[in-house]
Design an enzyme around this catalytic site. Structure first.
Site, PDB file in Angstrom:
ATOM      1  N   GLU A   1       0.828  -1.213   0.000  1.00  0.00           N
ATOM      2  CA  GLU A   1       0.000   0.000   0.000  1.00  0.00           C
ATOM      3  C   GLU A   1       0.859   1.260   0.000  1.00  0.00           C
ATOM      4  O   GLU A   1       1.715   1.421   0.880  1.00  0.00           O
ATOM      5  CB  GLU A   1      -0.920  -0.009   1.239  1.00  0.00           C
ATOM      6  CG  GLU A   1      -1.910   1.132   1.228  1.00  0.00           C
ATOM      7  CD  GLU A   1      -2.886   1.094   2.424  1.00  0.00           C
ATOM      8  OE1 GLU A   1      -3.051   0.038   3.047  1.00  0.00           O
ATOM      9  OE2 GLU A   1      -3.463   2.153   2.705  1.00  0.00           O
TER      10      GLU A   1
ATOM     11  N   LYS B   1      -7.117  -0.483  11.896  1.00  0.00           N
ATOM     12  CA  LYS B   1      -6.544  -0.911  10.604  1.00  0.00           C
ATOM     13  C   LYS B   1      -5.324  -0.052  10.296  1.00  0.00           C
ATOM     14  O   LYS B   1      -4.301  -0.539   9.815  1.00  0.00           O
ATOM     15  CB  LYS B   1      -7.595  -0.802   9.490  1.00  0.00           C
ATOM     16  CG  LYS B   1      -7.173  -1.431   8.169  1.00  0.00           C
ATOM     17  CD  LYS B   1      -6.357  -0.518   7.278  1.00  0.00           C
ATOM     18  CE  LYS B   1      -5.943  -1.205   5.985  1.00  0.00           C
ATOM     19  NZ  LYS B   1      -5.105  -0.342   5.123  1.00  0.00           N
TER      20      LYS B   1
ATOM     21  N   ASP C   1       4.403 -14.266  12.487  1.00  0.00           N
ATOM     22  CA  ASP C   1       3.088 -14.818  12.146  1.00  0.00           C
ATOM     23  C   ASP C   1       2.089 -13.652  12.249  1.00  0.00           C
ATOM     24  O   ASP C   1       1.521 -13.396  13.316  1.00  0.00           O
ATOM     25  CB  ASP C   1       2.738 -15.947  13.128  1.00  0.00           C
ATOM     26  CG  ASP C   1       1.395 -16.595  12.803  1.00  0.00           C
ATOM     27  OD1 ASP C   1       0.595 -15.991  12.062  1.00  0.00           O
ATOM     28  OD2 ASP C   1       1.148 -17.711  13.318  1.00  0.00           O
TER      29      ASP C   1
ATOM     30  N   HIS D   1      -2.607  10.883   0.231  1.00  0.00           N
ATOM     31  CA  HIS D   1      -2.715   9.496  -0.197  1.00  0.00           C
ATOM     32  C   HIS D   1      -2.782   9.408  -1.718  1.00  0.00           C
ATOM     33  O   HIS D   1      -2.131   8.573  -2.338  1.00  0.00           O
ATOM     34  CB  HIS D   1      -3.977   8.889   0.420  1.00  0.00           C
ATOM     35  CG  HIS D   1      -3.986   7.400   0.374  1.00  0.00           C
ATOM     36  ND1 HIS D   1      -3.321   6.633   1.295  1.00  0.00           N
ATOM     37  CD2 HIS D   1      -4.565   6.544  -0.483  1.00  0.00           C
ATOM     38  CE1 HIS D   1      -3.495   5.364   1.004  1.00  0.00           C
ATOM     39  NE2 HIS D   1      -4.251   5.279  -0.070  1.00  0.00           N
TER      40      HIS D   1
END
Ligand code: NDP
Length: 439
Positions: free
Chosen positions: A85, A272, A288, A385
């Site tokens: 991203e 998030k 992990d 962004h």
């Protein structure tokens, strides 16, 4: 001796990619093999991939970048991050720069204690069964440790047990659930395999003690005995930007924090953003990351409502950020000693323990969150962004090489970061280039 490593690498993003690798190779004294591993030329071989998973047919690539400017407990960290991203690495580096000017992050992590669960059924009276299990605690711990004596030698191993009686999900007519928790210090390992070995190993003794039948025997990914915490204090005056005062920006951040604390719909997106940084670092360092994700979200919902993992408050002229989350990390185990890029990433990160790794990862999460709430509480995230996203859109439209930057700039100037617009700009630039080349 003074630390010669700095994460404050001014102008790093403007260097050609090969020069960036050259800069960190010199700073971290990376061997040619390590440089080749990072550069992707001698990364994971097909043979290695074939030993790691089933039905392997190849190796999947992801961009690997460096989060800069991070300072935790007075130490500089250059943070390897594998992520697809745009904006994530720019945001973490930008936030860490502001935080370091305010003194950097102060972070800590608990001992690496994990939980192995053993589910007992058909045990008769739950109070009697629970009492018997507690009475046999030392025997259970000795048996658990006998399955992995090297962990005791390292100073870890099974330390304690807890017995939990949970209401039956079917209601009062069902048998309550009897769950034994083995608390295991996994030292430098995330621990899943050794925990599962111990949980399976003690099951026959648990059946013998209770007269019941054991079903599930596995670790819990809600690693809430293994929390990491990080804090930062930024002078409000240092927040001024976008023609706005520091007070105005701080107010926006505090409002963002209040929103996430009250509303799970917002908290999910708040968290998030935190995981953007944590996952990217977890992937680059061979962790992990599904376990980290599962643990983080279960912890976020621990009081019955899903809440933010971080908060922001105003305290004596400072914006204070705090994060707390479970981080079950390892510096050994899983792919860590196998994957050449992971090895090189850990060398650059310079952590000497899984606990130190957790303090850095929690701070990366808080940095990422700061960048997001700072933009969200003021001008919004789309401007920054979309500028980053423009390059991906340019490539999707067919731009290659030097054209990528030119098309991306054209998209930003036009205020339309869309593939159709990118095709239009690319066609125009291609025509212009053709005209210049024509005799
Ligand atoms: P490993 O079994 O690969 O490695 C841990 C082993 O490393 C230890 O058992 C120990 O073995 C050895 N070791 C060497 N030095 C140390 C040290 N200083 N401290 C601790 N151990 C050391 O990995 P883990 O047990 O950590 O399990 C992680 C893996 O399990 C990950 O790949 C994960 O994806 C996977 N997994 C995850 C599950 C989940 O639910 N999250 C479920 C099942 C698997 P020795 O004593 O013999 O040297």
């Amino acid at each position: 001796m003074a630390d010669t490593v700095t994460s404050r690498l001014s102008g790093f993003h403007k260097l050609p990619m090969a020069d960036r690798l050259g800069t960190v190779s010199t700073m971290f004294r990376l061997s040619i093999e390590e440089q080749n591993a990072i550069g992707g030329e001698k990364s994971l071989t097909f043979d290695m991939a074939n030993t790691m998973i089933e039905n392997a047919i190849g190796v999947f690539g992801l961009p690997l970048g460096l989060g800069l400017n991070l300072q935790v407990n007075g130490r500089d960290y250059v943070v390897p991050m594998a992520v697809e991203e745009p904006s994530v690495i720019a945001a973490v580096s930008f936030a860490a720069k502001i935080v370091r000017e305010g003194g950097g992050f102060i972070a800590e992590a608990d001992d690496p204690v994990m939980i192995g669960q053993v589910q007992v059924t058909n045990y008769g009276d739950p109070t009697v069964a629970a009492h018997k299990l507690v009475e046999h605690k030392e025997q259970l711990l000795a048996l658990a440790n006998s399955f992995h004596p090297s962990m005791l030698t390292r100073g870890g191993g099974a330390r304690d047990i807890e017995v939990r009686v949970l209401p039956a999900p079917e209601g009062p007519r069902g048998e309550p659930l009897l769950i034994v928790h083995l608390l295991i210090d996994t030292q430098e390992a995330m621990g899943a395999n050794l925990i599962n070995t111990m949980a399976e190993g003690v099951a026959p003794l648990v059946e013998q003690i209770t007269g019941g039948k054991v079903y599930l025997r596995i670790l819990s990914n809600l690693a809430d005995r293994r929390l990491a915490r990080s804090t930062c204090r930024i002078p409000v005056t240092a927040l001024a930007d976008f023609d706005m005062s520091g007070e105005a920006i701080a107010e926006g951040i505090v409002q963002a924090s209040r929103f996430a604390s009250a509303d799970p719909y917002r908290a999910a997106t708040h968290n998030k953003g935190i995981m953007n940084g944590i996952d990217a670092m977890a992937i680059a360092t061979g962790q992990d990351w599904r376990a980290i994700e599962a643990g983080a979200h279960a912890f976020a919902a621990r009081d019955g409502q899903y809440r933010p993992l971080s908060t922001w408050t105003l305290e004596e002229g400072h914006l204070v950020g705090r994060i707390e989350l479970p981080l079950a990390l390892g510096t050994v185990g899983g792919p860590i000693k196998i994957h050449p890029q992971v090895q090189a990433a850990l060398k650059m990160l310079r952590v000497t323990s899984a606990r130190e790794l957790s303090t850095v990862m929690a701070s990366v999460g808080l940095s990422q969150n700061f960048a997001a709430v700072r933009a969200l509480g003021s001008v919004g995230i789309q401007k920054g962004h979309m500028a980053m996203h423009a390059r991906c859109v340019a490539v999707t439209a067919g731009a290659r090489g030097l054209m990528i930057e030119q098309v991306a700039n054209g998209l930003v100037q036009a205020g339309q970061v869309k593939v159709e617009k990118a095709r239009e700009i690319l066609a125009l630039l291609t025509r212009e280039a053709g005209a210049q080349e024509a005799p």
